[in-house]
Design a protein around this motif. Structure first.
Motif, short mmCIF file in Angstrom:
data_model
loop_
_atom_site.label_atom_id
_atom_site.label_comp_id
_atom_site.label_asym_id
_atom_site.label_seq_id
_atom_site.Cartn_x
_atom_site.Cartn_y
_atom_site.Cartn_z
N GLU A 1 0.95 -1.10 0.08
CA GLU A 1 -0.01 0.09 -0.07
C GLU A 1 0.93 1.38 0.05
N VAL A 2 2.03 0.97 0.62
CA VAL A 2 2.79 2.44 0.89
C VAL A 2 4.33 1.83 0.71
N PHE B 1 8.19 7.21 -9.26
CA PHE B 1 6.73 7.03 -9.46
C PHE B 1 6.16 5.68 -8.48
N ARG B 2 5.12 6.51 -8.10
CA ARG B 2 4.38 5.67 -6.97
C ARG B 2 3.53 4.55 -7.69
N TRP B 3 3.86 3.43 -7.52
CA TRP B 3 3.06 2.17 -8.13
C TRP B 3 1.63 2.29 -7.47
N ARG B 4 0.51 1.95 -8.40
CA ARG B 4 -0.81 1.53 -8.02
C ARG B 4 -0.94 0.48 -8.45
N VAL C 1 13.21 1.20 -4.90
CA VAL C 1 13.16 1.42 -3.58
C VAL C 1 12.82 0.32 -2.62
N ARG C 2 13.69 -0.31 -1.95
CA ARG C 2 13.24 -1.45 -1.23
C ARG C 2 12.95 -0.80 0.31
N ASP C 3 11.87 -0.33 0.42
CA ASP C 3 11.59 0.03 1.76
C ASP C 3 10.20 -0.38 2.38
N TYR C 4 10.04 -1.62 1.78
CA TYR C 4 8.54 -2.35 2.21
C TYR C 4 8.70 -3.64 3.06
N GLY C 5 9.88 -3.71 3.57
CA GLY C 5 10.24 -4.85 4.56
C GLY C 5 10.03 -6.12 3.99
#
Length: 281
Positions: A131-132, A233-236, A253-257
């Motif tokens: 989601e984020v 770019f923010r994916w949806r 960007v690997r910020d999603y754990g």
């Protein structure tokens, strides 16, 4: 607004909204489930050359439709590390898919730079995204080069760089020689000089001592990271990106754990061998 973007709206009904001054546009007015007509294809190609990466929202396309869209811009290329079971040229991009390979997703890189003739570009679709987080950033290679301090520009101008993908190729059973490409390549269609170093594949400069090569790469990496050269770019769900691989670099960007983020990529092949064009001064 550029002449290309204005012309697209007037001739095809497509819309294009720039997302940064030099790189990235979000495109509307097209349904990627349907075949492109020639005017749409030519308009998108012209816009891609100008903006380097194009984004499409709300495109619920199948793998066959993704392949068909990519084929508008060249022959699709099946990566040697494999694709999904039903579609060899559709490559899953996820931590699980690359667990056996030395893939550093979160480095600035360009695709298949280890090949004599690297890919033209790619079509990437969001499949399972958080989601984020999990954005992708593209960097304008022309802007990076133009923005280099004079001493760095002089240091890298005539160098060739080796991108070493041998470990992953060996694991996949592929045999391919190490090749060197210009660190600054001339775009074969626009003529722009492009900063083109893949920092994910153990780059090293030809004819420099290892310590000197590492020190120069570290200084150059700091230049690549400047946000003035980027579009983020923010994916949806059902977002799709098409980019010109010859025009710069990108960074996932690997910020999603531990979230099992999954993308699916189709590479577009090319016969172009990177070169540097020297111009009279």
């Amino acid at each position: 607004m550029s002449a290309t973007i204005t012309g697209i709206r007037e001739t095809t009904g497509l819309s294009a909204v720039p997302l940064s001054p030099t790189i990235g546009s979000e495109v509307g007015g097209v349904d990627l489930r349907q075949p492109l007509d020639r005017s749409q294809r030519d308009a998108l190609k012209a816009l891609l050359l100008e903006r380097k990466v194009l984004f499409f929202r709300d495109q619920d396309i199948t793998r066959d439709q993704q392949l068909a869209f990519a084929a508008n811009f060249g022959e699709v290329y099946a990566h040697p590390t494999g694709g999904v079971e039903t579609h060899r040229a559709v490559q899953p991009i996820s931590a699980a898919a690359f667990k056996d390979y030395d893939i550093r997703e979160n480095h600035w890189h360009t695709d298949t730079s280890w090949r004599i003739n690297p890919s033209f570009g790619a079509v990437l679709k969001a499949v399972h995204i958080p989601e984020v987080g999990g954005d992708t950033i593209w960097a304008d290679g022309g802007a990076i080069y133009r923005g280099l301090p004079d001493d760095l520009k002089a240091a890298v101008d005539d160098l060739h760089v080796i991108h070493d993908y041998q470990d992953a190729l060996n694991r996949s059973g592929e045999r391919y020689p190490l090749v060197a490409h210009p660190a600054i390549r001339t775009h074969p269609e626009t003529g722009e000089d492009i900063f083109w170093i893949n920092f994910s594949l153990k780059p090293r400069f030809v004819d420099l001592a290892p310590d000197e090569s590492r020190a120069l790469l570290a200084r150059l990496y700091d230049q690549v990271k400047k946000p003035e050269h980027h579009v983020r770019f923010r994916w949806r769900p059902n977002s799709v990106a098409l980019w010109d691989n010859r025009a710069g670099l990108h960074y996932a960007v690997r910020d999603y754990g531990d979230f099992p983020r999954v993308m699916e990529r189709v590479l577009i092949g090319s016969d172009d061998i990177p070169y540097r064009e020297r111009r009279a001064t």
